[in-house]
Design an enzyme around this catalytic site. Structure first.
Site, PDB file in Angstrom:
ATOM      1  N   ILE A 140       2.498   3.254   2.614  1.00 42.40           N
ATOM      2  CA  ILE A 140       4.046   2.985   3.328  1.00 42.40           C
ATOM      3  C   ILE A 140       4.731   1.825   2.038  1.00 42.40           C
ATOM      4  CG2 ILE A 140       4.805   2.404   5.409  1.00 42.40           C
ATOM      5  CD1 ILE A 140       3.208   2.820   6.873  1.00 42.40           C
TER       6      ILE A 140
ATOM      7  N   HIS B 200       2.499   3.277  21.266  1.00 43.92           N
ATOM      8  CA  HIS B 200       2.557   4.171  20.179  1.00 43.92           C
ATOM      9  C   HIS B 200       1.955   4.466  20.064  1.00 43.92           C
ATOM     10  CE1 HIS B 200       3.611   5.776  15.676  1.00 43.92           C
ATOM     11  NE2 HIS B 200       2.440   4.697  15.295  1.00 43.92           N
TER      12      HIS B 200
ATOM     13  N   GLY C 119       0.545  -1.436   0.019  1.00 44.29           N
ATOM     14  CA  GLY C 119       0.241  -0.459  -0.022  1.00 44.29           C
ATOM     15  C   GLY C 119       0.435   1.298   0.438  1.00 44.29           C
TER      16      GLY C 119
ATOM     17  N   ASN D  56      -7.380  -5.859  12.229  1.00 44.57           N
ATOM     18  CA  ASN D  56      -5.669  -5.980  11.790  1.00 44.57           C
ATOM     19  C   ASN D  56      -4.951  -7.475  12.662  1.00 44.57           C
ATOM     20  OD1 ASN D  56      -5.330  -4.213  10.195  1.00 44.57           O
ATOM     21  ND2 ASN D  56      -4.334  -2.392  11.410  1.00 44.57           N
TER      22      ASN D  56
HETATM   23  N1  APR Z   1      -0.981  -9.638   3.296  1.00 39.41           N
HETATM   24  C1  APR Z   1      -0.156  -9.119   2.920  1.00 39.41           C
HETATM   25  N2  APR Z   1      -0.889  -7.474   2.343  1.00 39.41           N
HETATM   26  C2  APR Z   1      -1.846  -7.096   2.768  1.00 39.41           C
HETATM   27  C3  APR Z   1      -2.849  -8.106   3.723  1.00 39.41           C
HETATM   28  C4  APR Z   1      -1.766 -10.017   4.186  1.00 39.41           C
HETATM   29  N3  APR Z   1      -2.623 -10.779   4.582  1.00 39.41           N
HETATM   30  N4  APR Z   1      -4.270  -7.857   4.210  1.00 39.41           N
HETATM   31  C5  APR Z   1      -3.870  -6.243   3.911  1.00 39.41           C
HETATM   32  N5  APR Z   1      -2.839  -6.387   3.307  1.00 39.41           N
HETATM   33  C6  APR Z   1      -2.661  -4.869   2.234  1.00 39.41           C
HETATM   34  C7  APR Z   1      -3.525  -3.782   1.720  1.00 39.41           C
HETATM   35  O1  APR Z   1      -3.623  -4.483   0.367  1.00 39.41           O
HETATM   36  C8  APR Z   1      -3.473  -3.158   1.066  1.00 39.41           C
HETATM   37  O2  APR Z   1      -2.721  -3.076   0.072  1.00 39.41           O
HETATM   38  O3  APR Z   1      -2.247  -4.320   3.356  1.00 39.41           O
HETATM   39  C9  APR Z   1      -1.579  -3.074   2.419  1.00 39.41           C
HETATM   40  C10 APR Z   1      -2.262  -1.845   3.064  1.00 39.41           C
HETATM   41  O4  APR Z   1      -1.746  -0.346   2.562  1.00 39.41           O
HETATM   42  P1  APR Z   1      -2.541   0.910   2.653  1.00 39.41           P
HETATM   43  O5  APR Z   1      -3.711   0.730   2.920  1.00 39.41           O
HETATM   44  O6  APR Z   1      -2.207   1.728   1.669  1.00 39.41           O
HETATM   45  O7  APR Z   1      -2.174   0.878   4.422  1.00 39.41           O
HETATM   46  P2  APR Z   1      -0.334   2.357   4.831  1.00 39.41           P
HETATM   47  O8  APR Z   1      -0.886   2.959   5.106  1.00 39.41           O
HETATM   48  O9  APR Z   1       0.833   1.244   3.904  1.00 39.41           O
HETATM   49  O10 APR Z   1      -0.713   1.354   6.331  1.00 39.41           O
HETATM   50  C11 APR Z   1      -0.429   0.541   7.048  1.00 39.41           C
HETATM   51  O11 APR Z   1       0.781   0.668   8.871  1.00 39.41           O
HETATM   52  O12 APR Z   1       1.307   2.444   9.906  1.00 39.41           O
HETATM   53  C12 APR Z   1       0.042   1.860   9.575  1.00 39.41           C
HETATM   54  O13 APR Z   1      -1.819   2.955  10.117  1.00 39.41           O
HETATM   55  C13 APR Z   1      -0.858   2.184   9.628  1.00 39.41           C
HETATM   56  O14 APR Z   1      -2.042  -0.048   9.844  1.00 39.41           O
HETATM   57  C14 APR Z   1      -1.564   0.614   9.077  1.00 39.41           C
HETATM   58  C15 APR Z   1      -0.424   0.172   8.487  1.00 39.41           C
END
Ligand code: APR
Length: 311
Positions: free
Chosen positions: A14, A178, A12, A98
Site C-alpha cells: 500500500i 472495518h 510495503g 500490529n
Molecule cells: N515502522 C515502519 N514500517 C513498518 C513498521 C514500523 N514500525 N513495522 C512494519 N513496517 C512495514 C513493513 O516492513 C512493511 O514493509 O510495513 C510494511 C507493510 O507492508 P506490506 O507487508 O506490503 O503490507 P500492506 O499490504 O502494505 O498492508 C499494510 O494495511 O490494509 C492494511 O491489513 C493491511 O495491516 C496491513 C497494512
C-alpha cells in the site's frame, strides 16, 4: 508557498502505491519510511517512482528512509505499517502483531511530527487508529481511519456489476467497524438518486451485502495477502479532500463522542473532510434493524479495543 509533505509510514504494497499516486497527481513531496531493515526497499521504490516522472510527466521528490528524522515537518502521515492478513485470518487476528507496531509508530509521530494529521490504514483498523490516538493524544479532528471509502467502493462495484450500470453512478454508504460486521446501508444507497431496490431484487442485494462484508477476505484468499490498489486510492481521496479543503462527505473511521450513541471508540461514519481533517461527524437517521446491526459491529470493535487497553 511550501509544497505539502506527506510521510508514508510503511513502504510495503500500500505504501508504494500511495507514493505512486501522490507523485503522479503531484499532491506533494513524499517520505517513504519503513523499518531500518527495509530501508533499501523504501529507497528503491522511491527511485523507481521518481524515474517514472519523465515518462508520465510529473515532478515529485520521494525520500526512501528508515529514519523518522526525515519525516519531520510532515503535514500528513498515512500509516500502513504492519503485517497484512494471510488466507484464513480475520483482521482482528492481527492485533497481537500490529499493536506493538502502531505503538512504535505513534511514539515516533508524537516526537517527530507533532503537528501532522494522520490517516491510519493498518489493521485491525478501528483498534489501530484508537491506539494511535491514545498514544499521541492528538485531537480527534487530526486522527482518522481509512476504511469506509474502501468498503463503499467494494459495495458500489458489486452493485454496479449486478445492475449492469456504470460504477460512477452508484452512491453507497457503509457504517460501523472495518470488519465482517460492517453495516452496508441499503436505505442510503442509490444509483444517481434512484434507490438500488428499483434495479435489483432483495436476494441479490442481500448477497451483495454479504460479499461486501467479506470483500477484503475474498482478495486475501486469492492473492495470499491483502489488497493495495483500492485501499491506497481511498486514502488518497481523503488526503485530497483535506489538502483542497473540499468539505467532502465521506465515510471514515472517526473517534465518536456520543454520535450514534457511542463514545470513546472509532467507527466508520460519514464525516466532513476539510483542511482541519474531520471537521464534522454527520449523523443520519437509522431504522431499528440498522441500529441493531451497528450495535453488533460496535461490540466487535469494542472487543478488539479492550485488548489494546489491557495489553
Ligand atoms: N515502522 C515502519 N514500517 C513498518 C513498521 C514500523 N514500525 N513495522 C512494519 N513496517 C512495514 C513493513 O516492513 C512493511 O514493509 O510495513 C510494511 C507493510 O507492508 P506490506 O507487508 O506490503 O503490507 P500492506 O499490504 O502494505 O498492508 C499494510 O494495511 O490494509 C492494511 O491489513 C493491511 O495491516 C496491513 C497494512
Amino acid at each position: 508557498m511550501a509544497r505539502k509533505k506527506i510521510a508514508l509510514i510503511g513502504a510495503g504494497n500500500i505504501g508504494g502505491q500511495l507514493a505512486y499516486l501522490i507523485a503522479s497527481r503531484e499532491l506533494g513531496d513524499v517520505v517513504l519510511l519503513d523499518i531500518p531493515a527495509k530501508e533499501g526497499v523504501a529507497k528503491g521504490k522511491a527511485l523507481d517512482i521518481m524515474q517514472n516522472g519523465g515518462v508520465d510527466d510529473f515532478d515529485c521528490k520521494i525520500v526512501g528512509t528508515g529514519d523518522w528524522k526525515d519525516a519531520e515537518g510532515a503535514d500528513l502521515l498515512i500509516i500502513t505499517a504492519g503485517i497484512p492478513r494471510k488466507p484464513g485470518q480475520d483482521r482482528e487476528d492481527l492485533i497481537g502483531v500490529n499493536l506493538p507496531i502502531i505503538r512504535n509508530v505513534a511514539e515516533n509521530a508524537k516526537k517527530h511530527t507533532p503537528n501532522a494529521m494522520a490517516i491510519v490504514v493498518a489493521n485491525p483498523l478501528d483498534a489501530m487508529v484508537y491506539e494511535f490516538k491514545k498514544v499521541t493524544g492528538w485531537p480527534r479532528n487530526r486522527v482518522m481511519g481509512m476504511a469506509g471509502i474502501l468498503d463503499t467502493s467494494r459495495f458500489s462495484f458489486f452493485l454496479a456489476e449486478a445492475a449492469e450500470v456504470s460504477v460512477k453512478d452508484v452512491r453507497t454508504t457503509v457504517l460501523g467497524g472495518h470488519g465482517d460486521q460492517m453495516v452496508p446501508l441499503i436505505s442510503y444507497s442509490t444509483i444517481n438518486g434512484i434507490p438500488i431496490t428499483e434495479f435489483l431484487p432483495k436476494e441479490t442485494i442481500d448477497s451483495i451485502v454479504a460479499r461486501t462484508r467479506k470483500g477484503g477476505g475474498e482478495i486475501v484468499k486469492l492473492m495470499g495477502t491483502s489488497a493495495w490498489f483500492a485501499p491506497a486510492a481511498a486514502a488518497i481521496q481523503m488526503a485530497t479532500a483535506i489538502f483542497n479543503d473540499s468539505k467532502r462527505v465521506l465515510p471514515c473511521a472517526a473517534f465518536l463522542e456520543g454520535e450514534y450513541g457511542y463514545e470513546g471508540i472509532f467507527m466508520g461514519v460519514p464525516v466532513v473532510l476539510g483542511k482541519d481533517g474531520v471537521e464534522k461527524v454527520v449523523e443520519i437517521p437509522l431504522s431499528p434493524e440498522e441500529k441493531e446491526a451497528l450495535a453488533k459491529s460496535a461490540a466487535a470493535v469494542k472487543s478488539v479495543v479492550e485488548i489494546c487497553d489491557r495489553t
